[in-house]
Design an enzyme around this catalytic site. Structure first.
Site, PDB file in Angstrom:
ATOM      1  N   ASP A  96       0.727  -1.600  -0.142  1.00  0.00           N
ATOM      2  CA  ASP A  96       0.113  -0.030  -0.066  1.00  0.00           C
ATOM      3  C   ASP A  96       0.809   1.147   0.196  1.00  0.00           C
ATOM      4  OD1 ASP A  96      -2.547   1.729   0.750  1.00  0.00           O
ATOM      5  OD2 ASP A  96      -2.699   0.950   2.257  1.00  0.00           O
ATOM      6  N   ASP A  98       1.238   5.505  -0.363  1.00  0.00           N
ATOM      7  CA  ASP A  98       0.316   6.783   0.245  1.00  0.00           C
ATOM      8  C   ASP A  98       1.322   7.485  -0.139  1.00  0.00           C
ATOM      9  OD1 ASP A  98      -0.891   8.398   1.127  1.00  0.00           O
ATOM     10  OD2 ASP A  98      -2.314   6.822   2.397  1.00  0.00           O
ATOM     11  N   ASP A 287       3.224   0.372   3.230  1.00  0.00           N
ATOM     12  CA  ASP A 287       3.046   0.065   4.387  1.00  0.00           C
ATOM     13  C   ASP A 287       3.289  -1.046   5.222  1.00  0.00           C
ATOM     14  OD1 ASP A 287       0.941   0.174   6.614  1.00  0.00           O
ATOM     15  OD2 ASP A 287      -0.822   1.249   5.266  1.00  0.00           O
TER      16      ASP A 287
END
EC number: 2.7.7.-
Length: 384
Positions: A96, A98, A287
């Site tokens: 993930d 971001d 992540d």
């Protein structure tokens, strides 16, 4: 901050209409756990399961959830609880990424919840780096084993679906994420003489496998880009100038594994700092909780994101990712205009139209832009 009720009442029918016309399909759908959220919380209920895409579609149309998520894990009984009762069958390896984790300078101007073109570009570069430099180059996965999804907000979800990863446990997944993020790098593995006083400094070459080659290519790339790029690696102004001034001999030296073409004092401290600065960006961008935790659930591809109104778009290939523009390619709503009251709106681009910045004023904007601003809590519907 709770969403203004008039905004919620305005957006919910738009979500329902989207799901009534767009078919959502998920691989191995009947073996995945699903969860749904409200405008205030991304997950308010989970442990849902559906037998087929028709059941899922009916749920989405009937309930118009602002958030829809599903598990990268496959289960024998995905609706069972607690988690141990589900009968885990394996899980995709998921990363993930971001933009909020990249600590970009633009975030000081527009805040961490807002996303500008620079944010989108930076996180896309990290996604491409993860895929090309690590998953394909170092781990040997093929492009066909990699799935790419825009998150619907600030980044990307990268799924590896190879049979080789499905049964990895959390410890093995952590080892992979630690490698990718450069955790616990032993500098002597790449510079074997670095702690020997007066010794010639041998180091990695451009062609070396894994992190060794990455360190060499990173330094050479920064040298070719100039002093500012070297400073981003934590090199002070004096040494940055010296390295750039002498790059005609420094670069061939690194190519030959000779890192002593320019004398550096406190070599161990210096190169440790450089490597740390090369890894922080990647470490923050990945992540680890998502990568290591097989019980985590993530946005269902091609569903809407309740904080933006954007589509968590499934991206077909690496080539498609390179040209992907969320503010063009992930829009769910038409061009019709809506009158809103802008509370405090940073600059925003939707398609090729620029909006703002706005401050405490009524403006008429395109529907996609209006939904984005309102779901970001920086605007509300204008009074009639």
């Amino acid at each position: 901050m709770p969403l203004d009720q008039k905004v919620a009442d305005f957006v919910t029918p738009l979500i329902r209409k989207y799901y009534s016309r767009v078919k959502i399909d998920v691989d191995h759908l009947s073996e995945r756990e699903f969860g749904f959220g409200s405008f205030e919380s991304k997950i308010t209920t989970r442990h849902h399961a559906f037998q087929d895409k028709g059941q899922l579609q009916d749920y989405l149309v009937a309930n118009a959830p602002p958030f829809a998520s599903c598990s990268p894990s496959l289960y024998e009984r995905p609706a069972a609880r607690p988690m141990e009762a589900k009968g885990w069958k394996g899980a995709e390896l998921v990363f993930d990424l971001d933009s909020n984790d990249l600590h970009l300078s633009c975030q000081k101007e527009h805040g961490s919840s807002w996303v500008c073109d620079n944010c989108f570009t930076a996180v896309k570069d990290e996604a491409l780096k993860l895929i090309e430099d690590f998953l394909i180059s170092d781990f040997g996965f093929s492009e066909n084993e990699i799935r790419i999804n825009f998150s619907g907000n600030r980044g990307y979800h990268i799924h590896v679906i190879s049979d080789e990863v499905m049964n990895l446990n959390s410890k093995e997944r952590k080892e992979m994420s630690d490698y990718i993020s450069g955790n616990n790098i032993d500098i002597e593995a790449f510079f074997p003489t670095i702690n020997e006083r007066g010794a010639h400094l041998d180091g990695p070459k451009l062609s070396d496998f894994g992190w060794g080659g990455r360190i060499a290519r990173g330094v050479v790339g920064a040298l070719n880009s100039g002093e500012n790029s070297l400073k981003l690696l934590g090199i002070d102004s004096t040494n940055s100038r010296r390295l750039v001034r002498n790059k005609a001999k420094v670069i061939p030296g690194i190519e030959a594994g000779n890192w002593d073409k320019v004398k550096i004092t406190k070599k161990s401290e210096f190169w440790n700092n450089v490597i740390t600065n090369m890894t922080i960006k990647q470490s923050d961008a990945i992540d680890k909780n998502v990568t290591n935790d097989t019980s985590h659930i993530l946005r269902v591809p091609n569903t809407l994101h309740g904080d933006t109104g954007l589509i968590a778009r499934k991206i077909k290939s690496i080539g498609a990712l390179e040209g992907f523009d969320p503010m063009k390619d992930a829009l769910a709503f038409s061009d019709r205009t809506v009158k809103i009251h802008a509370i405090s709106v940073p600059k925003l681009r939707v398609r090729d139209v620029s909006y703002g910045p706005y401050k405490d004023e009524d403006v008429e904007v395109g529907l996609a832009a209006a939904v984005y601003m309102m779901l970001k809590r920086v605007a509300v519907l204008a009074e009639d």
